[in-house]
Design an enzyme around this catalytic site. Sequence first.
Site, PDB file in Angstrom:
ATOM      1  N   TYR A  60       0.763  -1.101  -0.219  1.00  0.00           N
ATOM      2  CA  TYR A  60       0.104  -0.029  -0.040  1.00  0.00           C
ATOM      3  C   TYR A  60       0.889   1.155  -0.135  1.00  0.00           C
ATOM      4  CZ  TYR A  60      -3.204   3.561   1.511  1.00  0.00           C
ATOM      5  OH  TYR A  60      -3.953   4.675   1.552  1.00  0.00           O
ATOM      6  N   GLU A  91      -3.633   7.299  -4.382  1.00  0.00           N
ATOM      7  CA  GLU A  91      -3.423   6.106  -3.496  1.00  0.00           C
ATOM      8  C   GLU A  91      -3.328   5.110  -4.430  1.00  0.00           C
ATOM      9  OE1 GLU A  91      -6.217   4.546  -0.075  1.00  0.00           O
ATOM     10  OE2 GLU A  91      -6.828   3.804  -2.029  1.00  0.00           O
TER      11      GLU A  91
END
Length: 378
Positions: A100, A188
Amino acid sequence: MKLYEFQAKEVFARQGIPVPRGRRASTPAEAEAAARELGRCVVKAQVHVGGRGKAGGIKLVETPAEARAAAEALLGKPLKGFLVHHVLVEEALPIAAEYYLSVTIDRTPKRPVMIASAMGGVDIEEVAASTPERIARLVIDPAYGPMGYEVRMLCDRAGFEPRVRRAVGDIAHRLYRVFVESDASLAEINPLVVTEAGTVIAADAKFDVDDNALFRQQALVAYREESEEDPIEAEAHRRGVNYVRLNGDIGIIGNGAGLVMSTLDLVTRYGGRPANFLDIGGGARAEVVREALSIVLMDPNVKGILFNIFGGITRGDAVARGVLDAVSTMDIRVPIVVRMAGTRAAEGLKLLEGSPLIPAASPAEAAKRVVELVKQRR
Ligand code: GDP
Ligand code: MN
């Protein structure tokens, strides 16, 4: 403004962030053609919401025929409350690990923050709740941007494999650059995939741009046209009107988001169906009121309108003038009920006397009245 995954990946790729080969498709035939080109692939529903994987919006397919079937199953159907207009057909990746990586604004230090975790692929909120120690953060000084050593330490704290740290670090710097240059509020990558061969690639992309910066992000505004399904909402955005279209027949206009929301509830409670949410904001002047009315009336389903104004900074007489002005210059054929309280409400209501506008003493009375009037017209 939210970008679709396929748009976000275009933006990332322009900045040199590696993304999978892929094609956007709006029909099953286009999806099939894309899969013929790409081989084994994933068909991904394009909607402005995360967690598509769990909701069945991501389908791994082996053949062009399967890609066609997957697109057929997704296109034109709702996914997590959003209608799917496009799918992204992408080469399937041989996934070894899912990381992530994101950049957003942390409101407490008032700075950009980079967030990294080796626990990608799943909801980062879940990771934050159950194993917060697996998430590493780097608060960035915007005067300098992230320093090379800071990013290396972040990768280390996140638990990234040593062999990919250089590649991830490079992506992190590029992600920060595109975040700043685009006035983003979120950039993101989840998952940032490490393939079996050890290459690093952005398998998903989320990108939100601050609406207040769109005046200087013309290149990104083009994406909005592409992503906005509703033409009235698009027009409202262009005019700077805070409008959301709903599927009923009673137009709602109020000042303050909370007041408008409670007005929607009241109308629903008395058996009506709101056609929209529209907040004219504080200090609304006549011109704003006219603009609001014209947007609401673009919806052909609207059979009646309810104005709910609580005067604070907004003055009742100014709103009344705006409504009267609009009514006199526009061809309005639906009843308009007006409830007004607060600053200069009495003056406002006085101005409305003798006009076709229908005054109401309380929000409840106004809601009941407009519901009755609209029922007669159905
Ligand atoms: P989200 O659920 O909306 O965040 O959509 P993602 O694009 O993140 O996809 C969810 C999950 O699908 C990922 O975490 C992966 O496990 C899987 N996935 C996505 N893309 C691929 C791919 O190209 N190949 C494979 N095998 N799995 C993928
Ligand atoms: Mn994802």
